[in-house]
Design a protein around this motif. Sequence first.
Motif, PDB file in Angstrom:
ATOM      1  N   ARG A 193       0.838  -1.199   0.000  1.00 22.62           N
ATOM      2  CA  ARG A 193       0.000   0.000   0.000  1.00 22.62           C
ATOM      3  C   ARG A 193       0.874   1.250   0.000  1.00 22.62           C
ATOM      4  O   ARG A 193       0.661   2.199  -0.772  1.00 22.62           O
ATOM      5  CB  ARG A 193      -0.923   0.010   1.214  1.00 22.62           C
ATOM      6  CG  ARG A 193      -1.929   1.173   1.222  1.00 22.62           C
ATOM      7  CD  ARG A 193      -2.754   1.189   2.499  1.00 22.62           C
ATOM      8  NE  ARG A 193      -3.425  -0.057   2.741  1.00 22.62           N
ATOM      9  CZ  ARG A 193      -3.080  -0.927   3.704  1.00 22.62           C
ATOM     10  NH1 ARG A 193      -2.059  -0.657   4.517  1.00 22.62           N
ATOM     11  NH2 ARG A 193      -3.736  -2.058   3.863  1.00 22.62           N
ATOM     12  N   GLY A 194       1.899   1.250   0.844  1.00 21.45           N
ATOM     13  CA  GLY A 194       2.790   2.399   0.917  1.00 21.45           C
ATOM     14  C   GLY A 194       3.572   2.612  -0.365  1.00 21.45           C
ATOM     15  O   GLY A 194       3.734   3.748  -0.838  1.00 21.45           O
ATOM     16  N   VAL A 195       4.049   1.529  -0.954  1.00 21.51           N
ATOM     17  CA  VAL A 195       4.821   1.634  -2.190  1.00 21.51           C
ATOM     18  C   VAL A 195       3.933   2.105  -3.343  1.00 21.51           C
ATOM     19  O   VAL A 195       4.346   2.928  -4.169  1.00 21.51           O
ATOM     20  CB  VAL A 195       5.492   0.284  -2.519  1.00 21.51           C
ATOM     21  CG1 VAL A 195       6.056   0.300  -3.930  1.00 21.51           C
ATOM     22  CG2 VAL A 195       6.605  -0.011  -1.520  1.00 21.51           C
ATOM     23  N   ALA A 196       2.704   1.590  -3.403  1.00 20.85           N
ATOM     24  CA  ALA A 196       1.791   2.008  -4.477  1.00 20.85           C
ATOM     25  C   ALA A 196       1.510   3.507  -4.393  1.00 20.85           C
ATOM     26  O   ALA A 196       1.483   4.209  -5.418  1.00 20.85           O
ATOM     27  CB  ALA A 196       0.495   1.208  -4.406  1.00 20.85           C
ATOM     28  N   ARG A 197       1.317   4.005  -3.198  1.00 20.31           N
ATOM     29  CA  ARG A 197       1.084   5.448  -3.028  1.00 20.31           C
ATOM     30  C   ARG A 197       2.334   6.241  -3.397  1.00 20.31           C
ATOM     31  O   ARG A 197       2.236   7.323  -3.995  1.00 20.31           O
ATOM     32  CB  ARG A 197       0.653   5.730  -1.593  1.00 20.31           C
ATOM     33  CG  ARG A 197      -0.760   5.212  -1.275  1.00 20.31           C
ATOM     34  CD  ARG A 197      -1.084   5.331   0.202  1.00 20.31           C
ATOM     35  NE  ARG A 197      -2.467   4.928   0.468  1.00 20.31           N
ATOM     36  CZ  ARG A 197      -2.956   4.691   1.682  1.00 20.31           C
ATOM     37  NH1 ARG A 197      -2.168   4.833   2.752  1.00 20.31           N
ATOM     38  NH2 ARG A 197      -4.206   4.323   1.833  1.00 20.31           N
ATOM     39  N   TYR A 198       3.488   5.720  -3.063  1.00 19.60           N
ATOM     40  CA  TYR A 198       4.762   6.368  -3.408  1.00 19.60           C
ATOM     41  C   TYR A 198       4.913   6.444  -4.928  1.00 19.60           C
ATOM     42  O   TYR A 198       5.272   7.492  -5.476  1.00 19.60           O
ATOM     43  CB  TYR A 198       5.885   5.547  -2.790  1.00 19.60           C
ATOM     44  CG  TYR A 198       7.291   5.969  -3.135  1.00 19.60           C
ATOM     45  CD1 TYR A 198       7.898   7.077  -2.545  1.00 19.60           C
ATOM     46  CD2 TYR A 198       8.050   5.206  -4.036  1.00 19.60           C
ATOM     47  CE1 TYR A 198       9.205   7.425  -2.850  1.00 19.60           C
ATOM     48  CE2 TYR A 198       9.360   5.549  -4.339  1.00 19.60           C
ATOM     49  CZ  TYR A 198       9.929   6.653  -3.744  1.00 19.60           C
ATOM     50  OH  TYR A 198      11.223   6.998  -4.035  1.00 19.60           O
ATOM     51  N   VAL A 199       4.632   5.347  -5.616  1.00 18.09           N
ATOM     52  CA  VAL A 199       4.738   5.322  -7.083  1.00 18.09           C
ATOM     53  C   VAL A 199       3.765   6.322  -7.700  1.00 18.09           C
ATOM     54  O   VAL A 199       4.116   7.060  -8.629  1.00 18.09           O
ATOM     55  CB  VAL A 199       4.494   3.898  -7.611  1.00 18.09           C
ATOM     56  CG1 VAL A 199       4.369   3.902  -9.133  1.00 18.09           C
ATOM     57  CG2 VAL A 199       5.631   2.962  -7.179  1.00 18.09           C
ATOM     58  N   GLU A 200       2.547   6.374  -7.185  1.00 19.01           N
ATOM     59  CA  GLU A 200       1.549   7.321  -7.702  1.00 19.01           C
ATOM     60  C   GLU A 200       1.957   8.767  -7.440  1.00 19.01           C
ATOM     61  O   GLU A 200       1.797   9.639  -8.302  1.00 19.01           O
ATOM     62  CB  GLU A 200       0.195   7.064  -7.024  1.00 19.01           C
ATOM     63  CG  GLU A 200      -0.584   5.905  -7.579  1.00 19.01           C
ATOM     64  CD  GLU A 200      -1.960   5.817  -6.938  1.00 19.01           C
ATOM     65  OE1 GLU A 200      -2.891   5.370  -7.623  1.00 19.01           O
ATOM     66  OE2 GLU A 200      -2.100   6.170  -5.755  1.00 19.01           O
ATOM     67  N   ARG A 201       2.485   9.029  -6.268  1.00 16.56           N
ATOM     68  CA  ARG A 201       2.748  10.403  -5.829  1.00 16.56           C
ATOM     69  C   ARG A 201       3.847  11.073  -6.656  1.00 16.56           C
ATOM     70  O   ARG A 201       3.837  12.294  -6.839  1.00 16.56           O
ATOM     71  CB  ARG A 201       3.136  10.389  -4.353  1.00 16.56           C
ATOM     72  CG  ARG A 201       3.225  11.764  -3.702  1.00 16.56           C
ATOM     73  CD  ARG A 201       3.155  11.660  -2.201  1.00 16.56           C
ATOM     74  NE  ARG A 201       4.182  10.806  -1.638  1.00 16.56           N
ATOM     75  CZ  ARG A 201       3.958   9.632  -1.030  1.00 16.56           C
ATOM     76  NH1 ARG A 201       2.719   9.179  -0.919  1.00 16.56           N
ATOM     77  NH2 ARG A 201       4.946   8.915  -0.532  1.00 16.56           N
ATOM     78  N   HIS A 202       4.773  10.277  -7.200  1.00  8.86           N
ATOM     79  CA  HIS A 202       5.934  10.864  -7.868  1.00  8.86           C
ATOM     80  C   HIS A 202       5.958  10.548  -9.360  1.00  8.86           C
ATOM     81  O   HIS A 202       7.043  10.456  -9.957  1.00  8.86           O
ATOM     82  CB  HIS A 202       7.219  10.379  -7.190  1.00  8.86           C
ATOM     83  CG  HIS A 202       7.302  10.717  -5.737  1.00  8.86           C
ATOM     84  ND1 HIS A 202       7.409  12.013  -5.287  1.00  8.86           N
ATOM     85  CD2 HIS A 202       7.256   9.922  -4.629  1.00  8.86           C
ATOM     86  CE1 HIS A 202       7.459  12.009  -3.952  1.00  8.86           C
ATOM     87  NE2 HIS A 202       7.363  10.754  -3.536  1.00  8.86           N
ATOM     88  N   THR A 203       4.799  10.453  -9.958  1.00 11.57           N
ATOM     89  CA  THR A 203       4.718  10.088 -11.373  1.00 11.57           C
ATOM     90  C   THR A 203       5.534  11.025 -12.258  1.00 11.57           C
ATOM     91  O   THR A 203       6.209  10.587 -13.204  1.00 11.57           O
ATOM     92  CB  THR A 203       3.253  10.080 -11.840  1.00 11.57           C
ATOM     93  OG1 THR A 203       2.524   9.114 -11.068  1.00 11.57           O
ATOM     94  CG2 THR A 203       3.152   9.709 -13.308  1.00 11.57           C
ATOM     95  N   GLN A 204       5.506  12.321 -11.976  1.00 11.91           N
ATOM     96  CA  GLN A 204       6.233  13.272 -12.810  1.00 11.91           C
ATOM     97  C   GLN A 204       7.751  13.075 -12.703  1.00 11.91           C
ATOM     98  O   GLN A 204       8.482  13.308 -13.673  1.00 11.91           O
ATOM     99  CB  GLN A 204       5.843  14.701 -12.432  1.00 11.91           C
ATOM    100  CG  GLN A 204       4.401  15.045 -12.752  1.00 11.91           C
ATOM    101  CD  GLN A 204       4.053  14.745 -14.205  1.00 11.91           C
ATOM    102  OE1 GLN A 204       4.770  15.162 -15.120  1.00 11.91           O
ATOM    103  NE2 GLN A 204       2.970  14.027 -14.426  1.00 11.91           N
ATOM    104  N   VAL A 205       8.202  12.654 -11.538  1.00 10.34           N
ATOM    105  CA  VAL A 205       9.631  12.366 -11.376  1.00 10.34           C
ATOM    106  C   VAL A 205      10.019  11.167 -12.223  1.00 10.34           C
ATOM    107  O   VAL A 205      11.042  11.171 -12.912  1.00 10.34           O
ATOM    108  CB  VAL A 205       9.963  12.108  -9.893  1.00 10.34           C
ATOM    109  CG1 VAL A 205      11.461  11.826  -9.717  1.00 10.34           C
ATOM    110  CG2 VAL A 205       9.538  13.285  -9.033  1.00 10.34           C
ATOM    111  N   TRP A 206       9.178  10.132 -12.198  1.00 10.56           N
ATOM    112  CA  TRP A 206       9.463   8.936 -13.012  1.00 10.56           C
ATOM    113  C   TRP A 206       9.403   9.280 -14.494  1.00 10.56           C
ATOM    114  O   TRP A 206      10.187   8.754 -15.295  1.00 10.56           O
ATOM    115  CB  TRP A 206       8.497   7.800 -12.705  1.00 10.56           C
ATOM    116  CG  TRP A 206       8.135   7.556 -11.277  1.00 10.56           C
ATOM    117  CD1 TRP A 206       6.913   7.194 -10.802  1.00 10.56           C
ATOM    118  CD2 TRP A 206       8.980   7.608 -10.108  1.00 10.56           C
ATOM    119  NE1 TRP A 206       6.930   7.039  -9.433  1.00 10.56           N
ATOM    120  CE2 TRP A 206       8.181   7.294  -8.990  1.00 10.56           C
ATOM    121  CE3 TRP A 206      10.324   7.937  -9.912  1.00 10.56           C
ATOM    122  CZ2 TRP A 206       8.690   7.278  -7.690  1.00 10.56           C
ATOM    123  CZ3 TRP A 206      10.826   7.906  -8.609  1.00 10.56           C
ATOM    124  CH2 TRP A 206      10.039   7.581  -7.527  1.00 10.56           C
ATOM    125  N   ALA A 207       8.500  10.164 -14.875  1.00  5.35           N
ATOM    126  CA  ALA A 207       8.350  10.533 -16.288  1.00  5.35           C
ATOM    127  C   ALA A 207       9.653  11.121 -16.840  1.00  5.35           C
ATOM    128  O   ALA A 207      10.065  10.797 -17.957  1.00  5.35           O
ATOM    129  CB  ALA A 207       7.206  11.523 -16.468  1.00  5.35           C
TER     130      ALA A 207
END
Length: 216
Positions: A193-207
Motif C-alpha cells: 500500500r505504501g509503495v503504491a502510493r509512493y509510485v503514484e505520488r511521484h509520477t512526474q519524477v518517473w516521467a
Amino acid sequence: MRLLRDRGIDLPEPLGFDAQGRSVTEFVPGPLAMDSPALSPGQLRTVGAMVRAIHDASVGIDGDDLGLGPALIPIPAPDLVCHGDLTPWNLVLGERWVFIDWDGAAASSRVWDLAYSVQAFTLNDAGADPAEAAAHLGAFIDGYGADQALRDALLDTLPRRTWAMHDLLASAHREGREPWGSMFLEGHGDHWRGVARYVERHTQVWAKALRVAGAP
C-alpha cells in the motif's frame, strides 16, 4: 525453462522429478539480490538487460502448448509468456547472475512483467529519495533498451501493477487463500500500500527518468 536455455538464457537447469514427484532444478550458489548491498546503477543496467533478454527469448512460446497455468495476476489480452516475478527476491548474485523460481511462468505482457521488475528493483522503498530512485529507474530501463513508446506505456502501468500486488494480497486475505492471505497480515499489505502510493505520488519524477536521452 528448457526452451529458454536452448535460446541462450542462463537459468537453473531442469533435472526432472524426484521420487515424490517434485520438480528438481540445478542449485545455483550465491546470495539473493534482496539480501545483498543495494545494486549500483551499472548493476541495475545489467539486470535490465537480463530482463530484456528473457522477454526477447520468450517471443513465440505458447503457454497453452506447454500446459502453463494462469498468471497469478491475470491481465486482458496477454501476448507473451513471462516469468511473472523477475525481482530481487528471485535473482541470485553469484559467479552467475541467474533468475530462479520459474514455477509461476504464465501468459502476460512485456510491459506488465517489466513494470513489476523495475518497480521491485528501483521503486520498492517508499522512504527513498524520489530523485535517487528515479536515477535507478532510468538505469534499469536504459539497460533494458526500452524505446520511448514502451517507456510511456511503463509510466502508465507502474501504479496499476503496484496496486495489483496489494489488491492480490488483500483479496487473498478476505478469501482465505494462502500464502498470500497470511502475507497480507504479516506486513506485506502495508508495504505494498505504501509503495503504491509512493509510485503514484511521484509520477512526474518517473516521467523525467523515463525520457529517452535527447527527447523533448
